[in-house]
Design a protein around this motif. Structure first.
Motif, PDB file in Angstrom:
ATOM      1  N   MET A  82      46.755  50.382  55.365  1.00 14.24           N
ATOM      2  CA  MET A  82      46.001  51.156  56.355  1.00 14.24           C
ATOM      3  C   MET A  82      45.934  52.623  55.911  1.00 14.24           C
ATOM      4  O   MET A  82      46.765  53.087  55.146  1.00 14.24           O
ATOM      5  CB  MET A  82      46.697  51.072  57.724  1.00 14.24           C
ATOM      6  CG  MET A  82      46.766  49.661  58.290  1.00 14.24           C
ATOM      7  SD  MET A  82      45.166  49.099  58.888  1.00 14.24           S
ATOM      8  CE  MET A  82      45.645  47.691  59.901  1.00 14.24           C
ATOM      9  N   GLU A  83      44.974  53.351  56.461  1.00 22.45           N
ATOM     10  CA  GLU A  83      44.813  54.759  56.095  1.00 22.45           C
ATOM     11  C   GLU A  83      45.969  55.621  56.566  1.00 22.45           C
ATOM     12  O   GLU A  83      46.408  56.546  55.882  1.00 22.45           O
ATOM     13  CB  GLU A  83      43.540  55.311  56.752  1.00 22.45           C
ATOM     14  CG  GLU A  83      42.319  55.237  55.877  1.00 22.45           C
ATOM     15  CD  GLU A  83      41.067  55.702  56.622  1.00 22.45           C
ATOM     16  OE1 GLU A  83      39.998  55.207  56.251  1.00 22.45           O
ATOM     17  OE2 GLU A  83      41.153  56.523  57.559  1.00 22.45           O
ATOM     18  N   SER A  84      46.464  55.293  57.753  1.00 21.93           N
ATOM     19  CA  SER A  84      47.400  56.205  58.393  1.00 21.93           C
ATOM     20  C   SER A  84      48.335  55.422  59.310  1.00 21.93           C
ATOM     21  O   SER A  84      47.997  54.326  59.762  1.00 21.93           O
ATOM     22  CB  SER A  84      46.567  57.211  59.204  1.00 21.93           C
ATOM     23  OG  SER A  84      47.359  58.260  59.653  1.00 21.93           O
ATOM     24  N   ALA A  85      49.508  56.009  59.593  1.00 24.68           N
ATOM     25  CA  ALA A  85      50.454  55.342  60.492  1.00 24.68           C
ATOM     26  C   ALA A  85      51.218  56.381  61.290  1.00 24.68           C
ATOM     27  O   ALA A  85      51.425  57.502  60.829  1.00 24.68           O
ATOM     28  CB  ALA A  85      51.412  54.460  59.703  1.00 24.68           C
ATOM     29  N   LEU A  86      51.637  55.986  62.488  1.00 23.39           N
ATOM     30  CA  LEU A  86      52.333  56.913  63.393  1.00 23.39           C
ATOM     31  C   LEU A  86      53.614  56.276  63.920  1.00 23.39           C
ATOM     32  O   LEU A  86      53.597  55.153  64.438  1.00 23.39           O
ATOM     33  CB  LEU A  86      51.414  57.267  64.575  1.00 23.39           C
ATOM     34  CG  LEU A  86      51.976  58.285  65.563  1.00 23.39           C
ATOM     35  CD1 LEU A  86      52.021  59.673  64.932  1.00 23.39           C
ATOM     36  CD2 LEU A  86      51.147  58.298  66.850  1.00 23.39           C
TER      37      LEU A  86
ATOM     38  N   GLY B 208      46.483  52.271  61.254  1.00 27.37           N
ATOM     39  CA  GLY B 208      45.054  51.981  61.317  1.00 27.37           C
ATOM     40  C   GLY B 208      44.255  53.088  60.652  1.00 27.37           C
ATOM     41  O   GLY B 208      44.797  53.855  59.857  1.00 27.37           O
ATOM     42  N   ARG B 209      42.995  53.180  61.027  1.00 26.98           N
ATOM     43  CA  ARG B 209      42.133  54.230  60.481  1.00 26.98           C
ATOM     44  C   ARG B 209      42.648  55.610  60.876  1.00 26.98           C
ATOM     45  O   ARG B 209      43.159  55.798  61.972  1.00 26.98           O
ATOM     46  CB  ARG B 209      40.712  54.068  61.027  1.00 26.98           C
ATOM     47  CG  ARG B 209      39.839  53.077  60.286  1.00 26.98           C
ATOM     48  CD  ARG B 209      38.352  53.289  60.628  1.00 26.98           C
ATOM     49  NE  ARG B 209      38.113  53.898  61.912  1.00 26.98           N
ATOM     50  CZ  ARG B 209      37.827  53.233  63.031  1.00 26.98           C
ATOM     51  NH1 ARG B 209      37.744  51.914  63.030  1.00 26.98           N
ATOM     52  NH2 ARG B 209      37.614  53.877  64.160  1.00 26.98           N
ATOM     53  N   ALA B 210      42.448  56.591  60.001  1.00 32.87           N
ATOM     54  CA  ALA B 210      42.994  57.930  60.236  1.00 32.87           C
ATOM     55  C   ALA B 210      42.477  58.539  61.545  1.00 32.87           C
ATOM     56  O   ALA B 210      43.235  59.179  62.275  1.00 32.87           O
ATOM     57  CB  ALA B 210      42.663  58.833  59.053  1.00 32.87           C
ATOM     58  N   ASP B 211      41.204  58.307  61.864  1.00 34.46           N
ATOM     59  CA  ASP B 211      40.674  58.923  63.096  1.00 34.46           C
ATOM     60  C   ASP B 211      41.312  58.326  64.351  1.00 34.46           C
ATOM     61  O   ASP B 211      41.573  59.015  65.330  1.00 34.46           O
ATOM     62  CB  ASP B 211      39.136  58.805  63.145  1.00 34.46           C
ATOM     63  CG  ASP B 211      38.678  57.356  63.186  1.00 34.46           C
ATOM     64  OD1 ASP B 211      39.197  56.546  62.396  1.00 34.46           O
ATOM     65  OD2 ASP B 211      37.818  57.019  64.023  1.00 34.46           O
ATOM     66  N   LEU B 212      41.618  57.022  64.307  1.00 35.27           N
ATOM     67  CA  LEU B 212      42.281  56.384  65.452  1.00 35.27           C
ATOM     68  C   LEU B 212      43.721  56.874  65.581  1.00 35.27           C
ATOM     69  O   LEU B 212      44.210  57.145  66.685  1.00 35.27           O
ATOM     70  CB  LEU B 212      42.279  54.859  65.286  1.00 35.27           C
ATOM     71  CG  LEU B 212      41.036  54.099  65.741  1.00 35.27           C
ATOM     72  CD1 LEU B 212      41.190  52.615  65.445  1.00 35.27           C
ATOM     73  CD2 LEU B 212      40.788  54.320  67.241  1.00 35.27           C
TER      74      LEU B 212
END
Ligand SMILES: *Cc1c(COP(=O)(O)O)cnc(C)c1O
Length: 332
Positions: free
Chosen positions: A34-38, A196-200
């Motif tokens: 995925m692009e990004s994770a939090l 997920g996607r960086a913008d989400l």
């Protein structure tokens, strides 16, 4: 893990300068493709943030029967996102056809709008069942075709990956958002990750704050999670073997019904043959002898193996369960 915590690069995650958390987020985003994770404090919070990002109040979410979202989140989906759930399929699994049958017809001003499909892999209440990869691909493709968003509750995705030999990135492929937990089989003290996607994910930061889950020195959680990914991932196969062994012994006792096909990871769900046995009494008696079980309602019980349970513990626990069940059966 305690050592990893003491040596962790700690900062203030509200300013995005907690080193261990940043490293874990990058690592897990990469693992999941995925692009990004939090980082979030719990899997439940990740599920709530996902619902708030992928739905609008009044909409309907399609998910598996007896999913975590429906049974184990205290009604949070309704409270936090204003959605209702529709449960489909059987024992944690459903097909693209089941999904299509479950989608409310569009353009009707009376029906709720179906906007999201949520898959739980592995499926807790069904006994840690893996959602078959082929079915999952079909479901995701069908969801996309029908304009639905997709969410993967992968609190136990590591187990699904170890059980199938399929990479977690492949298991998460195509989903708008996916969640994984560090606090289950991996054995870390806490925390989950929404990816997920960086913008989400950028929007997820705000929802984490709204839900009260924005924390500061989260590296004390991230560092043991990094340790767990390095050292406790491949060993999950041992938990799966132990669960299998436990299920075999218990099924052989004749006191419990166990569907051996459902024992695919580290969970064993069993039904008491004698429905007149009080499960809470069974639980109490077992606890006194050091065996902890969960009740799933009715005469269903849930047993689970993990990093702190040895082969000998499994044999001993199975023996104690057999003895206690036999004595409760005699008394009735
Ligand atoms: C445990 C679990 C969760 C929630 O995780 P918490 O960290 O306990 O909030 C969500 N989904 C599934 C399938 C789980 O097993």
């Amino acid at each position: 893990m305690l050592k990893a915590m003491m040596q962790a690069k700690i900062g203030d995650d509200q300013y995005f300068d907690d080193g261990a958390t940043n490293e874990l987020q990058q690592h897990v985003a990469h693992l999941l493709g995925m692009e990004s994770a939090l980082w979030v404090p719990s899997g439940t919070m990740a599920n709530q943030i996902a619902l708030r990002l992928l739905t609008r109040p009044g909409e309907e979410v399609i998910t598996s029967r007896e999913s975590h979202a429906v049974w184990h989140e205290a009604g949070a989906g309704a409270a936090n996102a204003g959605v209702q759930f529709r449960e489909i399929g059987n024992r944690g699994v459903f097909t693209a056809r089941d999904l299509e049958d479950g989608i409310k017809p569009k353009g009707n001003s009376i029906f709720p709008r179906t906007s999201l499909v949520q898959i739980e892999n592995t499926h807790n209440r069904s006994g840690g069942i893996v959602f078959p990869v082929k079915l999952m691909r079909d479901v995701v493709a069908s969801a996309q075709k029908h304009g639905l968003k997709t969410y993967l509750d992968g609190a136990r995705l590591w187990n699904a990956s170890i059980a199938t030999g399929v990479d977690v990135a492949e298991l998460a492929m195509g989903f708008d958002l996916a969640m994984v937990s560090f606090s289950k089989g991996l054995g870390a003290p806490g925390g989950s990750m929404l990816a997920g996607r960086a913008d989400l994910i950028a929007q997820a930061i705000r929802h984490r704050r709204i839900l009260g889950g924005a924390m500061r020195q989260t590296g004390f959680y991230a560092a043991p999670a990094l340790f767990a990914l390095e050292h406790n991932l491949s060993r999950l196969v041992e938990d799966h073997h132990k669960a299998r062994r436990l299920a075999e012994i218990l099924a052989g006792s004749g006191l419990l019904d166990i569907d051996m096909n459902s024992v695919q990871t580290n969970i064993v769900v069993a039904q008491l043959r004698r429905p007149d046995i009080d499960v809470s009494e069974l639980k109490e008696n077992l606890k006194r002898q050091g065996v902890l079980i969960n009740s799933l309602g009715g005469s269903s019980i849930r047993l689970l193996t993990h990093i702190d349970i040895s082969e000998e513990d499994v044999t001993r626990a199975a023996g104690i369960i057999g003895d206690v069940l036999a004595s409760l059966s005699r008394r009735k």
